[in-house]
Design an enzyme around this catalytic site. Structure first.
Site, PDB file in Angstrom:
ATOM      1  CD  GLU A  20       2.594  -1.456  -0.216  1.00 55.38           C
ATOM      2  OE1 GLU A  20       1.817  -1.394   0.747  1.00 55.38           O
ATOM      3  OE2 GLU A  20       2.381  -2.134  -1.227  1.00 55.38           O
ATOM      4  CD  GLN A  70      -3.244   6.491   7.510  1.00 54.08           C
ATOM      5  OE1 GLN A  70      -2.128   6.685   7.050  1.00 54.08           O
ATOM      6  NE2 GLN A  70      -3.434   6.122   8.758  1.00 54.08           N
ATOM      7  CB  SER A 123      -8.697   9.551  11.424  1.00 52.59           C
ATOM      8  OG  SER A 123      -7.697   9.755  12.384  1.00 52.59           O
TER       9      SER A 123
END
Ligand code: SF4
Length: 398
Positions: free
Chosen positions: A76, A81, A340
């Protein structure tokens, strides 16, 4: 935290209107604007259609063969990402290296970061390490089965806790990751960005969740988003939810979800020094543990100020960071990399150490290493390209 509802604050009138329109399309006498008012026969049909599609079309992923909450937790976090195809080899290597909570908790952070190297968003690895130690200290080394206890662990938010507890223990907790947000947004044809309607999307995920098969339902919802209801070119013809999908019926599926208004990403230009000494060793430093890329090794350098040349920037930065004087030589390479929230261009130069004993003034540790030794240390992705350029220049195997 209740598993049945989201806080009432910050409700979005547009989300309420979208849900009301969705319900009214099914039942013109019903004008409710809340997911919990969805007619139960529609909820049942959505569940059944999705679960039956998943039984035939669900992906065969390595972590789905496990009921071990530790292995599921690792998957998980890696998937937060990162794409599935990238995650699979990392997941397998990780479980060989750290097969359980105890081995991860006892590991040196440098080993953890090295095993994570290349996956990016390194805070995830630091949080895994910290959370494993918490599980050891507070839960006897067993991943907690209580939602609030799982949520309290470093790096675990509501959707990750729900994903782990539903996959490992078949507990009925909803999820709302990026894929699920996109599917639900299209299902009700939400005409605002999902970030403005999170309480409603959580309610929808909660309402639709199968109480008897939460594990399969959540996995199915993620698969639907990953394989059919993709960001570009959703494959509605194959989709089990097509008859119930408002975006499809309005033919707006390719325009949803509405994007967040974002300006261009800031772009930083960085001067980077590959500093050599007379023994043909290179100086590397380890970043402080906090912040982006914390705990990883890197080549010294920093941001080029306005009006500054790359050479002047490198000399200033190594003086400030390490207290030494270097002579800047030839350019080795240029590396472009996007994070990001910003982009960087690394302007990398060979340098010769001239004066002063290096000190870790703005980092945790410094080391002189040979080019052969350098791959033992965890580096961020952009720095790995510098190492590859160095190895190529010196004809070492990459
Ligand atoms: S019908 Fe199309 S837009 Fe709607 S959920 Fe399925 S794939 Fe997504």
């Amino acid at each position: 935290m209740s598993r049945r509802s989201s806080p009432q604050r910050n409700r979005s009138p547009r989300a309420k209107a979208a849900i009301a329109a969705y319900i009214a399309d099914i039942d013109s006498t019903n004008s409710a604007g809340s997911a919990s008012n969805l007619p139960s026969f529609v909820v049942q049909q959505l569940r059944q259609a999705l679960l039956s599609w998943y039984a035939h079309q669900g992906r065969d992923l390595p972590w789905r063969h496990s009921r071990d909450p530790y292995a599921i937790w690792i998957s998980e976090i890696m998937l937060q990402q990162t794409q599935v195809t990238t995650v699979i080899p990392y997941y397998r290597r990780w479980l060989q290296r750290f097969p359980n909570v105890d081995s991860l908790a006892a590991a040196d952070l440098q080993d953890v970061l090295k095993t994570w190297e290349g996956l990016g968003y390194y805070a995830r690895a630091r949080n895994l390490h910290r959370a494993a130690q918490t599980i050891g200290q507070q839960h006897g080394g067993r991943f907690p089965q209580q939602f609030d206890q799982a949520l309290a662990l470093s790096g675990i938010g509501r959707t990750t806790a729900g994903g782990i507890l539903s996959a490992a223990f078949n507990q009925p907790w909803p999820i709302l990751d990026g894929n699920v947000k996109r599917v639900l947004t299209r299902l009700i044809a939400l005409d605002c960005p999902p970030s403005q309607a999170l309480p409603e999307l959580w309610d929808l995920s909660t309402t639709l969740l199968s109480p008897t098969q939460p594990r399969d339902f959540n996995q199915a919802l993620m698969d639907l988003g990953a394989t059919l209801c993709t960001r570009r070119h959703p494959n509605c013809q194959q989709c089990p939810w097509q008859p119930y999908c408002r975006a499809y019926n309005l033919n707006v599926q390719s325009e949803l979800p509405m994007s967040e208004a974002r300006g261009p990403l800031p772009h930083k230009h960085i001067g980077v020094a590959v500093i050599w000494n007379d023994q043909q060793q290179i100086l590397i430093d380890r970043r402080r543990p906090q912040g982006l890329l914390g705990g990883l090794w890197e080549f010294p350098g920093g941001k080029i100020e306005a009006g500054e040349t790359v050479e002047a920037c490198i000399q200033r930065e190594v003086q400030e960071e390490l207290g030494i004087h270097v002579e800047v030589g030839k350019q080795l390479t240029t590396v472009d990399h996007a994070y990001s929230h910003f982009k960087v261009t690394l302007n990398v130069y060979h340098c010769r150490h001239r004066q002063g004993e290096p000190q870790p003034l703005e980092c945790d540790e410094i080391r002189w290493v040979t080019l052969e030794e350098i791959s033992q240390f965890p580096f961020p992705k952009a720095n790995l390209q510098i190492i590859a350029a160095l190895q190529q220049a010196h004809h070492l195997p990459t």
